[in-house]
Design a protein around this motif. Structure first.
Motif, PDB file in Angstrom:
ATOM      1  N   GLY A  42      38.519  51.577  63.456  1.00 38.76           N
ATOM      2  CA  GLY A  42      39.705  52.348  63.105  1.00 38.76           C
ATOM      3  C   GLY A  42      40.858  51.922  63.993  1.00 38.76           C
ATOM      4  O   GLY A  42      40.876  50.814  64.524  1.00 38.76           O
ATOM      5  N   GLY A  43      41.824  52.809  64.143  1.00 39.86           N
ATOM      6  CA  GLY A  43      43.000  52.486  64.941  1.00 39.86           C
ATOM      7  C   GLY A  43      43.970  51.619  64.144  1.00 39.86           C
ATOM      8  O   GLY A  43      43.868  51.493  62.934  1.00 39.86           O
ATOM      9  N   SER A  44      44.898  50.982  64.849  1.00 38.03           N
ATOM     10  CA  SER A  44      45.978  50.242  64.188  1.00 38.03           C
ATOM     11  C   SER A  44      45.738  48.731  64.100  1.00 38.03           C
ATOM     12  O   SER A  44      46.154  48.091  63.134  1.00 38.03           O
ATOM     13  CB  SER A  44      47.296  50.492  64.926  1.00 38.03           C
ATOM     14  OG  SER A  44      47.146  50.132  66.302  1.00 38.03           O
ATOM     15  N   THR A  45      45.058  48.169  65.090  1.00 38.96           N
ATOM     16  CA  THR A  45      44.896  46.704  65.106  1.00 38.96           C
ATOM     17  C   THR A  45      44.236  46.157  63.842  1.00 38.96           C
ATOM     18  O   THR A  45      44.691  45.165  63.275  1.00 38.96           O
ATOM     19  CB  THR A  45      44.114  46.258  66.358  1.00 38.96           C
ATOM     20  OG1 THR A  45      44.762  46.760  67.524  1.00 38.96           O
ATOM     21  CG2 THR A  45      44.015  44.741  66.431  1.00 38.96           C
ATOM     22  N   ASP A  69      33.273  54.393  63.585  1.00 38.63           N
ATOM     23  CA  ASP A  69      33.592  55.751  64.029  1.00 38.63           C
ATOM     24  C   ASP A  69      34.619  56.372  63.087  1.00 38.63           C
ATOM     25  O   ASP A  69      35.250  55.693  62.289  1.00 38.63           O
ATOM     26  CB  ASP A  69      34.097  55.774  65.469  1.00 38.63           C
ATOM     27  CG  ASP A  69      35.493  55.205  65.611  1.00 38.63           C
ATOM     28  OD1 ASP A  69      35.787  54.172  64.980  1.00 38.63           O
ATOM     29  OD2 ASP A  69      36.314  55.804  66.330  1.00 38.63           O
ATOM     30  N   ARG A  71      37.514  59.818  62.890  1.00 40.04           N
ATOM     31  CA  ARG A  71      38.107  61.052  63.414  1.00 40.04           C
ATOM     32  C   ARG A  71      37.596  62.209  62.552  1.00 40.04           C
ATOM     33  O   ARG A  71      37.374  62.055  61.332  1.00 40.04           O
ATOM     34  CB  ARG A  71      39.632  60.973  63.312  1.00 40.04           C
ATOM     35  CG  ARG A  71      40.257  59.953  64.272  1.00 40.04           C
ATOM     36  CD  ARG A  71      40.247  58.543  63.676  1.00 40.04           C
ATOM     37  NE  ARG A  71      40.817  57.559  64.556  1.00 40.04           N
ATOM     38  CZ  ARG A  71      42.122  57.284  64.638  1.00 40.04           C
ATOM     39  NH1 ARG A  71      42.962  57.955  63.893  1.00 40.04           N
ATOM     40  NH2 ARG A  71      42.585  56.372  65.478  1.00 40.04           N
ATOM     41  N   ASN A  81      40.254  57.123  59.529  1.00 39.11           N
ATOM     42  CA  ASN A  81      39.960  55.680  59.500  1.00 39.11           C
ATOM     43  C   ASN A  81      39.562  55.244  58.095  1.00 39.11           C
ATOM     44  O   ASN A  81      39.861  54.128  57.657  1.00 39.11           O
ATOM     45  CB  ASN A  81      38.845  55.336  60.486  1.00 39.11           C
ATOM     46  CG  ASN A  81      39.282  55.449  61.934  1.00 39.11           C
ATOM     47  OD1 ASN A  81      40.479  55.368  62.228  1.00 39.11           O
ATOM     48  ND2 ASN A  81      38.347  55.663  62.833  1.00 39.11           N
ATOM     49  N   GLY A 141      37.485  47.849  68.275  1.00 34.41           N
ATOM     50  CA  GLY A 141      38.670  47.664  69.112  1.00 34.41           C
ATOM     51  C   GLY A 141      38.367  48.298  70.452  1.00 34.41           C
ATOM     52  O   GLY A 141      37.261  48.791  70.674  1.00 34.41           O
ATOM     53  N   ILE A 142      39.326  48.274  71.341  1.00 33.18           N
ATOM     54  CA  ILE A 142      39.198  49.027  72.592  1.00 33.18           C
ATOM     55  C   ILE A 142      40.487  49.809  72.818  1.00 33.18           C
ATOM     56  O   ILE A 142      41.578  49.382  72.420  1.00 33.18           O
ATOM     57  CB  ILE A 142      38.938  48.139  73.838  1.00 33.18           C
ATOM     58  CG1 ILE A 142      40.086  47.143  74.066  1.00 33.18           C
ATOM     59  CG2 ILE A 142      37.592  47.446  73.768  1.00 33.18           C
ATOM     60  CD1 ILE A 142      40.067  46.491  75.445  1.00 33.18           C
ATOM     61  N   GLY A 143      40.350  50.952  73.429  1.00 32.36           N
ATOM     62  CA  GLY A 143      41.535  51.697  73.829  1.00 32.36           C
ATOM     63  C   GLY A 143      41.996  51.243  75.203  1.00 32.36           C
ATOM     64  O   GLY A 143      41.307  50.468  75.890  1.00 32.36           O
ATOM     65  N   HIS A 147      37.602  52.546  75.993  1.00 32.57           N
ATOM     66  CA  HIS A 147      36.663  53.118  75.011  1.00 32.57           C
ATOM     67  C   HIS A 147      36.528  52.131  73.858  1.00 32.57           C
ATOM     68  O   HIS A 147      37.397  51.272  73.623  1.00 32.57           O
ATOM     69  CB  HIS A 147      37.119  54.492  74.509  1.00 32.57           C
ATOM     70  CG  HIS A 147      38.134  54.458  73.403  1.00 32.57           C
ATOM     71  ND1 HIS A 147      39.485  54.626  73.616  1.00 32.57           N
ATOM     72  CD2 HIS A 147      37.991  54.280  72.068  1.00 32.57           C
ATOM     73  CE1 HIS A 147      40.116  54.557  72.459  1.00 32.57           C
ATOM     74  NE2 HIS A 147      39.234  54.332  71.510  1.00 32.57           N
ATOM     75  N   THR A 148      35.450  52.276  73.094  1.00 33.82           N
ATOM     76  CA  THR A 148      35.291  51.529  71.854  1.00 33.82           C
ATOM     77  C   THR A 148      34.611  52.432  70.844  1.00 33.82           C
ATOM     78  O   THR A 148      33.918  53.379  71.232  1.00 33.82           O
ATOM     79  CB  THR A 148      34.511  50.215  72.067  1.00 33.82           C
ATOM     80  OG1 THR A 148      34.591  49.419  70.881  1.00 33.82           O
ATOM     81  CG2 THR A 148      33.057  50.482  72.432  1.00 33.82           C
ATOM     82  N   ALA A 149      34.840  52.171  69.571  1.00 30.55           N
ATOM     83  CA  ALA A 149      34.446  53.145  68.535  1.00 30.55           C
ATOM     84  C   ALA A 149      34.954  54.506  69.014  1.00 30.55           C
ATOM     85  O   ALA A 149      36.113  54.624  69.417  1.00 30.55           O
ATOM     86  CB  ALA A 149      32.948  53.097  68.288  1.00 30.55           C
ATOM     87  N   ARG A 175      34.758  63.497  67.195  1.00 28.13           N
ATOM     88  CA  ARG A 175      34.712  62.275  66.403  1.00 28.13           C
ATOM     89  C   ARG A 175      33.275  62.085  65.949  1.00 28.13           C
ATOM     90  O   ARG A 175      32.359  62.697  66.516  1.00 28.13           O
ATOM     91  CB  ARG A 175      35.125  61.067  67.262  1.00 28.13           C
ATOM     92  CG  ARG A 175      36.534  61.124  67.885  1.00 28.13           C
ATOM     93  CD  ARG A 175      37.557  60.680  66.881  1.00 28.13           C
ATOM     94  NE  ARG A 175      38.876  60.394  67.461  1.00 28.13           N
ATOM     95  CZ  ARG A 175      39.282  59.192  67.833  1.00 28.13           C
ATOM     96  NH1 ARG A 175      38.437  58.155  67.772  1.00 28.13           N
ATOM     97  NH2 ARG A 175      40.505  58.992  68.270  1.00 28.13           N
ATOM     98  N   LYS A 198      46.412  46.258  76.666  1.00 29.84           N
ATOM     99  CA  LYS A 198      44.948  46.207  76.760  1.00 29.84           C
ATOM    100  C   LYS A 198      44.467  45.401  77.968  1.00 29.84           C
ATOM    101  O   LYS A 198      43.262  45.375  78.255  1.00 29.84           O
ATOM    102  CB  LYS A 198      44.370  45.610  75.468  1.00 29.84           C
ATOM    103  CG  LYS A 198      44.741  46.384  74.214  1.00 29.84           C
ATOM    104  CD  LYS A 198      44.091  47.760  74.186  1.00 29.84           C
ATOM    105  CE  LYS A 198      44.621  48.659  73.076  1.00 29.84           C
ATOM    106  NZ  LYS A 198      44.271  48.324  71.721  1.00 29.84           N
TER     107      LYS A 198
END
Ligand code: 6PG
Length: 241
Positions: A42-45, A69, A71, A81, A141-143, A147-149, A175, A198
């Motif tokens: 998920g996320g933007s990348t 993962d 939300r 996601n 991805g990673i925050g 974090h991941t997932a 989540r 990052k």
């Protein structure tokens, strides 16, 4: 585990390379097993990567879509996601609806939803309790916090080793997430990382020694191949071990 680190000149190149690897791995899985399984980040990348994948010619009826993962919101919520991937990709290709296996987010208790998805995955992959399925591809991805997932620092989800799916926790927000042992069973794990923000997390993830509870992405050590695809902004100061 085989680890590959590639630093791409910019986001466009990262998107192109990510799509190329994903298509290659899905086609190989279909050739070998008659189907391919991929868990989405998920996320933007990943969004431009999904848009790129929507232009690819794949036997979509042989591709099964999962998520790493989710939300804990409805599928039509802007933070979903599932919603992002459907709009960017899945709604634009002829993939059978039954091939899309979203993480449920409609139970009052997220723990029930996690149990439901755990059972769904076990049924799909025909695994028994205590066994972990091997996804062909897992995208991550990673925050900024490494974090991941939805495996966030200092959370209980990092300790769950006996289930495929568990409840993650981001600042008190629930989540649903694949667990570390499930991710680590994958044939291919592909991190797609962009942006100078990052760099601090990557430095800790790639450091010879650091705490996995503080930097959860360090725990991702798949039995298959681990790809780190970084754009120049994210990877330019990385001391890769
Ligand atoms: C999510 C993701 C999460 C994401 C990272 C990076 O649900 O948010 O699965 O783990 O990969 O937060 O997000 P960006 O790609 O937006 O930086």
């Amino acid at each position: 585990m085989n680890k590959i680190v590639e630093i791409l000149p910019d986001l466009t190149a990262l998107v192109e390379r990510s799509s190329e690897i994903i298509v290659e791995k899905l086609q190989a899985a279909i050739a070998k097993n008659g189907r391919a399984t991929i868990a989405l980040a998920g996320g933007s990348t990943p969004k431009p990567v999904y848009e790129k994948l929507s232009t690819q010619a794949l036997p979509w009826d042989k591709v099964h879509i999962f998520w790493g993962d989710e939300r804990y919101v409805s599928p039509d919520h802007p933070d979903s996601n599932q919603r992002m991937a459907r709009l960017a990709w899945l709604d634009t290709v002829p993939i059978p609806p039954a091939n899309i296996h979203p993480m449920p987010t409609d139970a009052a208790d997220p723990a029930i939803a996690a149990q439901q998805h755990n059972a769904e995955l076990q049924a799909f992959f025909q695994t028994r309790s205590g066994e972990f399925p091997a996804f062909d591809v897992i995208l991550l991805g990673i925050g900024d916090d490494a974090h991941t997932a939805s495996l966030f620092p200092q959370t209980e989800a990092l300790q769950v080793r006996d289930r495929l799916v568990t409840v993650g926790n981001k600042d008190g927000q629930p989540r649903i997430t694949l667990t570390i042992p499930t991710i680590n069973q994958a044939h291919t794990v592909l991190f797609m990382i962009a942006g100078a923000n990052k760099q601090p997390a990557l430095a800790q993830i790639f450091a010879p020694v650091a705490d996995e509870i503080t930097y959860p992405a360090r725990s991702i050590q798949p039995q298959g191949t681990l790809w780190w695809l970084l754009d120049q902004a994210a990877g330019e100061n990385l001391q890769s071990t």
